[in-house]
Design an enzyme around this catalytic site. Structure first.
Site, mmCIF file in Angstrom:
data_model
loop_
_atom_site.group_PDB
_atom_site.id
_atom_site.type_symbol
_atom_site.label_atom_id
_atom_site.label_comp_id
_atom_site.label_asym_id
_atom_site.label_seq_id
_atom_site.Cartn_x
_atom_site.Cartn_y
_atom_site.Cartn_z
ATOM 1 N N GLY A 98 18.378 3.031 23.443
ATOM 2 C CA GLY A 98 16.994 3.384 23.704
ATOM 3 C C GLY A 98 16.142 3.515 22.458
ATOM 4 C CB SER A 151 22.047 -4.453 24.591
ATOM 5 O OG SER A 151 20.765 -4.944 24.332
ATOM 6 C CD GLU A 350 26.637 3.334 25.249
ATOM 7 O OE1 GLU A 350 27.716 3.485 25.855
ATOM 8 O OE2 GLU A 350 25.813 2.442 25.533
#
Length: 1040
Positions: A98, A151, A350
């Site tokens: 993001g 992505s 992440e």
């Protein structure tokens, strides 16, 4: 310029000033900032007018620091280095999900396409490179909780250029596509874009050919809770993808083949299996409804019986024998050298609530990218000092190689142990893999697990037993081992490959070459972890052969909203990206460096010897310039080809002198131009004036003679009159002088007499006596005030009387100042617990003062909270363990029965998230109501302790109806309920309804509770009686 464009020049340098500079620039739409040659990019979450063709031309062929920071400056610098210096370049775009990495890669590619050469073939190649993005995003991007266009694969594109700098083509490598997203998506996320684009944008004829319907709910693979995304037009994007596929080079039949394959995947998700038992007692699976299977086979050109058998059976080959076994339900569902510029757009770091094998692999890749960033940045910095002959002491820095080694070590690394578990015979589960990690990695300082031998984590309840935690460079990540072994195996049974190879569909045949019976390979395929580790190693070696250019993307907030800057989030990203360390390394030696030629060209106007032209070598010119400016020698050093400036203040000094000099030069140019313009105008006017003057002088001289002649007579008459008046003035002046002498003499004699007798007079005595008297009165007033000061209690209203009227203003102001001072001293004695108690008391006053008759009696009663000592009393040990959150209030209340108005004792517990009612004797939980389910609380205006908890209609807790309770600590309970609701960010503030008559919902019926004042009965206690099915009457004794 807003703020500081290059963080290397930031003064003073600290994390606070670093973040504040980013915030200042972000608030003014300046989303790019430099750290030397590194670009920091803030995601604005909106379109900005800074990517126009005019901006492209503005940054084209300009020096990196010549204009304000922009991603175009870095792209231009990389392109010119590749074109002019024949250096292969790579642009590394990193950041978390993001942060805007994909958009940054698009901007780099669009800029390079705009500034390189023209021509029909070149334009075709450029258009193909740009249009590859929509195709890749459709099949590799999806909406996640952090990013609407995230992505789900890593992408590295090598763009090849010829000797002129024109693009010839590109090679795209992808890494670890998140294949598991096809069959399952987390809550709030959705599948890859292409599925939604196909159903939304394809024509009705196309959907009919593909045997699809436009309704998303018809397909199990598509999540419905987030199918529609704000800002994404799937129908328009589908048309864009179709057009992009044609530009890239897809033929129409190839596009149709791809769409048929996408449709087949959607059909595959609708196939369901049912278990059946064979006669030998083993389990097998059968397809429930074969309609979707039939349509899928028609799309792919496969015989239905072949595919059905491949779904239900698999072949096991041992030596020379083949055995077909059934699948259970779970298994069934499961050259000449060219210049190169590489653009890396890879998934960011992440951290989710549930992190699995995919997040582990993604974060491993980010560890490797962080490692290469640190090594290349520091190595390049320090090698430049050595290359330029600058005295330099090597700087030690943190290397995250220990974390990379924990993951990729060939013997004891996590990936190696995972592969070993997948390949060893016997029972292999995720639990056995975790046991092996606990055995081998237990002592590693970056590995944590509850089951390891390290006792430090045995009591860590945030670390579940089926998880392990790794301390990455970006923070600690908790991984759940469930699915690690299966996802690492990533096996596709040979029967399925062979069935797909038998299809008449050309694309399917190309996707499953291993299904060719003539090329059967019995060797076990490499695991997913091994393949990804090898591809990452190849990528790292590729990047190390190129000159790196870094774009560090930062996400300003988690809400995906514009104009919001969350300091804690940005600070966390800045820390784990190592931005502060990068600034410090750049400043550790020399904060600024520049080649001699551009340095001399920029600052030569500061010295008369170098301005306007220097005839000698550039280095000598810079030496003359610095000596003339008297810059201390310790502030700079001369390299072989560059000058190095140590302190940013020196650069600021040069820039300020240059700015002043430019202003002076501009003034000089203006002066010379204005002088030339005025001289030209003057010469033209002078030429015209000579002609006019020649004619005018003849006329003027004639007229002048006549005027002089007539004026002479007038002047003579005025002269005679002036002489007469002058004589009169002299006579009058002589007379006034005589009179003045007499007056002055008289005054002088008077002065002499007064001076002689002045000592006998006290002209200033009255003023001195007055000043002395006032001084003594003030002194006496302050001394008296000191001895009669009131006490330090803020509620003490006493104050000494005013002795004199003229001190009224001072007296009042001193009283006010003293009261403020003793209030401050009184407040400074409060502890945090005491402040919290007073805040609750203040909250109670706002709610109940002058509204509830019970309130005055509760003012002097302290709020204790835990009246049952639930954490210490062994009687309530079971109840305490059943409540996960911290108990804010524990008390015994009476639950009123609607049938007879009698009360039943219950334990009332209040936590930050819920209200719990438990049996007083057994401690068993009778009811638990989440605070968001509470609509309001109703109380009377009387001195009773009754209150009703009214629940929101439709909530899960509202099925049993509202609660009518009675407590001796009503004021404290309602106050804590109100404060708990007010401090929670995810729920509305609790309403307090104070009325002598209100409705209570008991299951399906609403009952009115009415409060009346009556004579004292039963020892002055409150009594509740049922009048009828719809009325409960509470009698409250009248207070004196």
């Amino acid at each position: 310029m807003i703020g500081v464009g290059d963080m290397v020049l930031l003064e003073p340098l600290s994390e606070e000033s670093f973040i504040e500079n980013l915030r200042n620039r972000f608030d003014h739409n300046e989303i790019y900032t430099y750290i030397g040659s590194v670009v920091i990019s803030m995601n604005p979450y909106r379109s900005l007018p800074i990517y126009t063709p005019d901006k492209v031309e503005e940054y084209r062929n300009r020096n990196f620091y010549e204009l304000s920071p922009h991603i175009y400056a870095l792209a231009d610098e990389a392109y010119r280095s590749l074109r002019d210096q024949d250096k292969d370049q790579c642009i590394l775009i990193t950041g978390e999900s993001g942060a805007g990495k994909t958009e940054a890669s698009k901007l780099v590619m669009s800029y390079v396409a705009a500034v390189c050469g023209k021509g029909q073939e070149v334009n075709k190649v450029k258009e193909q490179l740009l249009q590859s993005n929509p195709v890749l995003e459709a099949f590799g991007n999806a909406k996640t909780v952090r990013n609407d266009n995230s992505s789900r694969f890593g992408k590295y594109m090598d763009i090849e250029f010829d000797f002129k700098g024109d693009p010839l083509g590109g090679v795209i490598s992808n890494y670890l596509l998140e294949k598991s997203r096809v069959v399952k998506q987390p809550r709030g996320e959705r599948n890859f874009h292409v599925f939604y684009q196909l159903l939304s944008g394809a024509s009705d004829d196309t959907l009919k050919k593909l045997k699809l319907e436009r309704d998303f709910s018809k397909y199990n693979y598509l999540s419905l809770d987030s199918a529609a995304v704000n800002g994404l037009d799937d129908a328009a994007n589908f048309r864009t993808v179709r057009n992009a596929m044609q530009i890239v080079g897809f033929m129409e039949d190839e596009v149709q083949s791809v769409l048929e394959l996408v449709a087949a995947v959607l059909k595959l998700g609708n196939i369901e299996f049912k278990p059946e038992s064979r006669c030998n007692g083993s389990d097998e699976s059968r397809i429930k409804d074969k309609n979707d299977l039939k349509e899928m086979c028609e799309l792919l050109g496969i015989e239905q019986t072949v595919l059905e058998r491949a779904f239900s059976y698999r072949t096991v080959e041992a030596k020379m024998e083949k055995v077909s076994t059934t699948l259970n339900v779970a298994q069934a569902q499961a050259k000449t050298r060219h210049k190169v510029m590489g653009v890396l757009d890879i998934y960011g770091f992440e951290i989710f609530e549930d992190n699995s094998f995919e997040q582990f692999i993604i974060n491993y890749c980010n560890e490797k990218l962080q490692q290469i960033f640190i090594e290349l940045t520091l190595r390049e910095e320090q090698e430049e000092y050595v290359r330029e002959g600058i005295e330099w002491t090597n700087i030690e820095y943190f290397n995250n190689a220990i974390i990379c080694d924990l993951i990729e070590n060939h013997q004891n690394g996590i990936l190696a142990m995972l592969d070993e578990e997948c390949l060893r015979p016997g029972t292999v589960t995720d639990e056995t893999f975790l046991d092996k990690l606990n055995t081998i990695c237990a002592e590693h300082q970056h590995f944590e697990s509850r089951l390891s031998k390290n006792s430090k984590f045995l009591t860590d309840h945030s670390l579940p037993h089926n998880c392990f935690r790794i301390q990455h460079y970006a923070g600690k990540v908790l991984y759940r081992v469930e699915g690690f072994v299966d996802k690492n195996n990533d096996l596709l049974y040979r029967d399925l490959s062979q069935a797909m190879y038998k299809a008449t569909h050309s694309l399917i045949k190309q996707l499953f070459p291993e299904g060719n019976p003539a090329k059967v390979n019995l060797k076990r395929p490499p695991t997913a972890g091994f393949q990804f580790k090898a591809s990452v190693g190849t990528l790292m070696r590729n990047l190390q052969t190129k000159n790196p250019n870094y774009i560090r993307c930062i996400k300003p907030n988690d809400k995906k909203a514009s104009h919001i800057f969350t300091e804690s989030l940005v600070g966390h990203q800045a820390r784990y990206l190592g931005l502060m360390e990068n600034v410090r390394v750049r400043r550790a030696g020399y904060a600024f460096r520049q080649a001699y030629e551009p340095c001399l060209e920029r600052y030569k106007m500061l010295c008369k010897r170098t301005w306007p032209h220097w005839r000698g070598p550039a280095r000598e010119g810079v030496e003359v310039l610095m000596a003339d400016l008297q810059v201390p020698t310790e502030e700079f050093s001369y390299g072989r080809s560059k000058i190095f400036i140590r302190n940013p203040r020196t650069l600021f000094f040069l820039e300020e002198r240059r700015r002043q000099c430019l202003q002076d030069l501009a003034t000089l140019i203006q002066k010379i131009y204005r002088g030339w313009k005025c001289r030209s105008q003057f010469l033209l006017l002078k030429k015209s004036q000579i002609v006019v003057a020649a004619w005018y002088r003849r006329y003027a001289q004639k007229k002048k003679y006549q005027q002089i002649k007539s004026a002479t007579t007038v002047v003579q008459s005025y002269t005679r009159g002036w002489q007469a008046r002058k004589l009169l003035r002299e006579l009058k002046y002589q007379k006034r002088c005589e009179e003045a002498v007499t007056t002055i003499s008289a005054f002088w004699h008077g002065t002499q007499v007064r001076r002689e007798y002045r000592k006998f007079f006290r002209a200033n005595a009255g003023k001195k006596i007055y000043d002395f008297t006032i001084q003594r009165i003030m002194q006496k007033y302050f001394l008296g005030l000191k001895s009669t000061m009131p006490s330090m209690s803020p509620i003490d209203k006493n104050w000494p009387a005013r002795p004199y009227l003229f001190l009224d203003g001072v007296h009042t102001e001193l009283r006010r100042i003293f009261h403020l001072w003793r209030c401050k001293k009184y407040r400074s004695q409060f502890t945090e617990e005491k402040k919290a108690v007073y805040e609750e008391k203040l909250e109670a006053s706002k709610i109940f003062k002058d509204k509830k008759a019970l309130y005055p009696s509760s003012v002097n009663q302290p709020f204790k909270g835990d009246y049952l000592e639930i954490t210490k009393n062994p009687k309530y040990q079971k109840l305490n363990s059943a409540v996960d959150e911290k108990v804010l209030l524990a008390d015994v209340v009476n639950k009123i029965n609607r049938a007879n108005g009698k009360g039943t004792a219950r334990i009332f517990l209040l936590t930050k998230k819920s209200v719990v009612l438990a049996d007083q004797k057994t401690g068993q939980v009778k009811a638990s109501v989440p605070l968001p389910d509470l609509a309001s609380v109703s109380v009377s205006t009387q001195s009773d302790g009754f209150f009703a908890l009214r629940l929101k209609e439709g909530s899960a807790s509202a099925t049993k109806g509202d609660f009518l309770l009675s407590s001796e600590h009503l004021i404290e309970i309602i106050t804590k309920l109100h404060r708990t609701g007010a401090t929670a960010a995810d729920q509305e503030q609790l309403n307090i309804d104070i009325s002598d008559e209100f409705l209570v919902q008991f299951k399906q019926d609403k009952v009115c509770v009415k409060f009346i004042q009556g004579a004292p009965k039963n020892g002055n206690s409150v009594s509740c009686k049922r009048k009828n099915n719809r009325l409960l009457e509470v009698s409250v004794p009248t207070t004196a």
